[in-house]
Enzyme design. Sequence first.
Site, PDB file in Angstrom:
ATOM      1  N   SER A  43      26.855  59.883  64.964  1.00  0.00           N
ATOM      2  CA  SER A  43      26.562  61.239  64.496  1.00  0.00           C
ATOM      3  C   SER A  43      25.088  61.479  64.194  1.00  0.00           C
ATOM      4  O   SER A  43      24.643  62.617  64.173  1.00  0.00           O
ATOM      5  CB  SER A  43      27.385  61.548  63.236  1.00  0.00           C
ATOM      6  OG  SER A  43      27.195  60.551  62.250  1.00  0.00           O
ATOM      7  N   ASP A 340      25.669  66.688  54.166  1.00  0.00           N
ATOM      8  CA  ASP A 340      27.076  66.612  53.785  1.00  0.00           C
ATOM      9  C   ASP A 340      27.371  65.209  53.252  1.00  0.00           C
ATOM     10  O   ASP A 340      26.449  64.474  52.903  1.00  0.00           O
ATOM     11  CB  ASP A 340      27.999  67.018  54.953  1.00  0.00           C
ATOM     12  CG  ASP A 340      27.975  66.037  56.119  1.00  0.00           C
ATOM     13  OD1 ASP A 340      27.468  64.909  55.964  1.00  0.00           O
ATOM     14  OD2 ASP A 340      28.462  66.399  57.217  1.00  0.00           O
ATOM     15  N   HIS A 343      25.819  62.662  56.056  1.00  0.00           N
ATOM     16  CA  HIS A 343      24.703  62.950  56.956  1.00  0.00           C
ATOM     17  C   HIS A 343      23.546  63.614  56.227  1.00  0.00           C
ATOM     18  O   HIS A 343      23.710  64.128  55.120  1.00  0.00           O
ATOM     19  CB  HIS A 343      25.195  63.836  58.103  1.00  0.00           C
ATOM     20  CG  HIS A 343      26.380  63.258  58.816  1.00  0.00           C
ATOM     21  ND1 HIS A 343      27.673  63.653  58.520  1.00  0.00           N
ATOM     22  CD2 HIS A 343      26.474  62.290  59.755  1.00  0.00           C
ATOM     23  CE1 HIS A 343      28.521  62.959  59.272  1.00  0.00           C
ATOM     24  NE2 HIS A 343      27.819  62.123  60.031  1.00  0.00           N
TER      25      HIS A 343
END
Length: 373
Positions: A43, A340, A343
């Site tokens: 990610s 978040d 991340h």
Amino acid sequence: MEPPSPWACCNCFCFFFFFFISLSISISTSTPTAPAFFIFGDSFFDPGNNNYINTTTLDQSNFPPYGQTYFHFPTGRFSDGRIIPDFILEYVKLPLIPPYMDQPASRTYYKIGANFASAGAGALVHTFQGSVISLQTQIRYHKRVENRLRKMYGNVEANNTLSKAVYLFSIGTNDYLSPYLITNSTRFNSSYSSSKLIEIVIGNLTIAIKELHKRGGRKFGFLNLGPLGCLPGIRIILNPPTDSGGCIEAASLLAKLHNKALTKSLKRLAEELHGFKYLLYDFNSNLKHRLKHPSKYGYKEGKTACCGTGRFRGTFSCGGKRPVTEYQVCENPNEYVFWDSYHLTERVYKEMAHQIWNQKPTRGTYNLKTLLH
């Protein structure tokens, strides 16, 4: 897992179509000597490949408020804006490379690279299997790109592109976090011992590197793993709820041991593989500094995430499309290290890209600027 038609992601097709059509104009004006970039991982590098995997929203971010500060649209990046590869491409004056899964749009970009990264992916095939594109599959997709380059430009030009290209990796985090996230336990549960697990993860990464080297790859870039136990989503596993929320040391220790093994492995590869050059960015130390001393770097908050709910906004609910739908969003993501539960904000990614470009090379390693030249 075959790349679907671009129509498979109807909620974002129009955005990507017009976005990448406009960017394609800039390809012809890019620096002629700029190398191609082939990007692999998770990610931290995924520009939206998981938009095309419809098994779960846990590994997707193609919904608001993701992307709100730069694109003003959720592209599938796990951030409020751009991520590290976006800024690196800016340094070399290349346009943003679309997700590999966004075919056929991505095919027009193969001469300047391809991005195969998938949020949630690991070096182990079984890490979040069925919801992500594993590293092994990403390497297989690169082979398809290689074949297409040879078909489009011939072997000489394809070999030139592959040998001058930079191969960027961010992988391993999910291999170590998945046992915590699946069992929701403060104890690390795995069918392997920690040392064996690290050995397999590093081994699979090494296999991938050697395969790319056989195809002509010579310049590689790697992020080591961050302090995993300090992620808001991992902190909240601590009990009781009144706990002050210190880092989970077992998770951070796994990252530390992985990073030592990675350093040794890359040094060994530099001795074994002809022409192998690499940069290794200390993602761990640079993130840890920001978490411990956020104000020193101009941040107001280094422990709590901007988007989410619960303690430290560590419940992975940003966007309201996951099992927990309740979430809050801070007013200014630039004041936060974490976007978040797992991340980072665009501001942090931008600073890290700058460090990757300019960091002082250690013996036998490079920064991105020197690696390119």
